[in-house]
Design a protein around this motif. Structure first.
Motif, short mmCIF file in Angstrom:
data_model
loop_
_atom_site.label_atom_id
_atom_site.label_comp_id
_atom_site.label_asym_id
_atom_site.label_seq_id
_atom_site.Cartn_x
_atom_site.Cartn_y
_atom_site.Cartn_z
N PHE A 178 37.46 -24.78 3.49
CA PHE A 178 38.55 -24.71 2.53
C PHE A 178 38.21 -25.48 1.26
N THR A 179 38.67 -24.94 0.14
CA THR A 179 38.65 -25.69 -1.12
C THR A 179 40.07 -26.03 -1.56
N ASP A 180 41.06 -25.46 -0.86
CA ASP A 180 42.48 -25.70 -1.17
C ASP A 180 43.07 -26.60 -0.10
N ALA A 181 43.57 -27.76 -0.50
CA ALA A 181 44.08 -28.76 0.45
C ALA A 181 45.28 -28.24 1.23
N ASP A 182 46.16 -27.49 0.59
CA ASP A 182 47.35 -26.97 1.28
C ASP A 182 46.96 -25.96 2.36
N ALA A 183 45.98 -25.11 2.04
CA ALA A 183 45.52 -24.13 3.02
C ALA A 183 44.86 -24.83 4.21
N ALA A 184 44.09 -25.89 3.92
CA ALA A 184 43.45 -26.65 4.98
C ALA A 184 44.48 -27.31 5.87
N ARG A 185 45.53 -27.86 5.23
CA ARG A 185 46.60 -28.52 5.99
C ARG A 185 47.31 -27.51 6.91
#
Length: 423
Positions: A123-130
């Motif tokens: 992931f490069t997007d923190a919200d998607a990773a969360r």
């Protein structure tokens, strides 16, 4: 023959110590080196990532072979630069070194070649990773994609720890550019093991397996470090298991890199978890491990200079490599506070106390008017040797007890997993 080793740590000290035993009696240089490497090599005041200056030095001094120790110069393209100038150099080119420089790259290579590893997403997007972490649950492993000095891996036992890890890496930029992308992996259980190999194109020669101890404290407690100690060989890595690792992991990756136009040359480090389903890859490194080198090279009976030359010259398939049946244990003496903020400048005593059963490798030291002082998190690696692991462990800890500095911290259970099997 003139040989330059690039690096300043315990790994480079161990490489030079072994090269100094070569019957070819090479003239050794180390850039930038440390107070320990000065015993064997002339120090050269050039930083490890100053690629142009290192190449200039090699040209000017007529260096016959350069050995790259740490990962950062490999990712900076030092091998590409040396080869472009017609200089002989040991290590993978930048494109192949991405096997360490990007965990997402390594995962993609493994996926294409069917190599067993933990399931993952990057992931490069923190919200998607969360969101993915919440979907998967804990325990789970969060890794900064790039180089983070061995500290960019967080094993989160709870969702709160996982989300905090994502914030630390992606929002707080604790590891800088290395954390712009994260790899989120399933949590694997089992014993860890390291299998390093000399690789030259399609030729693979395995080294003696080792086992690192990443957590800071006894019993594998505390935060991950760059490694608090190692031992070799590893009894749980049987000859049959080693053959399986070569067949199902190392050769497919080496062949895959070659088929994709990035042939590998140098040392390939494979970090494994020995799971109930078989060995699975935790990580690849593009160079000798530290502190694994401090127990593996002492067991090498062949001339290391010949091995390096055969890798560089493409004749590794003709090179016989023999290993001792003995054992080695390395204990890391770390500065107080490591792997978080730690003290520097404490005078070290007992550095001349090595004997025929042990050797003191400098990792984070500095020479001053007051003597040799601490100058890093991992200060020294003290290796003991013996006919078996128990005697090697005893010799290592006896040597540890002869060395001291204020606030010194070390694990007291290195090799216990082999001597006192758990479960």
């Amino acid at each position: 023959m003139k040989v330059l080793v690039v690096g300043a740590g315990g790994r480079e000290h161990a490489i030079l110590w072994k090269l100094a035993q070569s019957p070819q009696q090479p003239k050794l240089y180390c850039a930038p080196g440390n107070p320990g490497t000065e015993t064997w090599a002339t120090s050269v005041a050039i930083g490890t990532e100053d690629v142009a200056a290192l190449a200039d030095f090699a040209e000017r001094e007529g260096i016959d072979l350069t050995i790259i120790g740490p990962e950062a110069p490999l990712l900076a393209g030092i091998v590409d630069e040396f080869e472009a100038r017609g200089l002989r150099v040991f290590g993978p080119r930048r494109a192949a070194a991405l096997i360490e420089g990007s965990k997402a790259f390594a995962k993609a290579v493994m996926e294409r070649r069917g190599v067993p590893t933990a399931k993952y997403r990057d992931f490069t997007d923190a919200d998607a990773a969360r969101a993915y972490v919440r979907e998967q649950g804990a325990p789970i492993v969060i890794k900064a994609d790039g180089l983070a000095a061995g500290k960019g891996v967080i094993v989160a036992m709870t969702l709160e720890e996982a989300e905090s890890a994502l914030d630390t890496i992606m929002r707080e930029n604790a590891f800088g550019d290395a954390g712009h992308k994260v790899v989120v992996e399933e949590f694997l259980t089992g014993q860890e093991a390291t299998v390093m190999a000399f690789v030259s194109g399609e030729t693979v020669r395995l080294m003696v397996p080792a086992q690192d101890h990443k957590p800071a404290y006894d019993g594998d407690k505390g935060p991950n470090t760059g490694g608090m100690g190692t031992y070799a060989p590893v009894p749980v890595v049987t000859p049959e298991l080693l053959e399986e690792v070569e067949r199902t992991i190392i050769r497919p990756v080496v062949d895959g890199l070659a088929s994709e136009g990035t042939p590998y040359k140098g040392v390939l480090y494979t970090g494994l978890m020995l799971t109930a389903q078989g060995p699975k890859v935790i990580e690849f490194n593009a160079r000798f491990g530290d502190p694994e080198t401090q127990v593996v090279l002492p067991l090498l009976e062949s001339d290391l200079l010949d091995v390096f030359a055969s890798v560089v010259d493409g004749t590794l398939h003709l090179q016989e490599i023999s290993w001792s049946e003995k054992a080695a244990v390395c204990v890391i003496l770390a500065a107080e506070g490591y792997p978080a903020s730690y003290r520097k400048g404490d005078v070290i005593s007992g550095l001349e106390s090595g004997d025929e059963n042990s050797v003191i490798f400098h990792a984070g030291t500095k020479r001053t008017e007051s003597g040799i002082v601490t100058n890093g998190g991992r200060v020294l690696g003290i290796s003991g040797f013996g006919a078996d692991l128990r005697s090697a462990q005893q010799n290592a800890y006896e040597a540890v007890n002869r060395v001291s500095f204020a606030g010194a911290h070390y694990r007291r259970d290195i090799a216990d997993k082999a001597l006192q099997p758990q479960g």
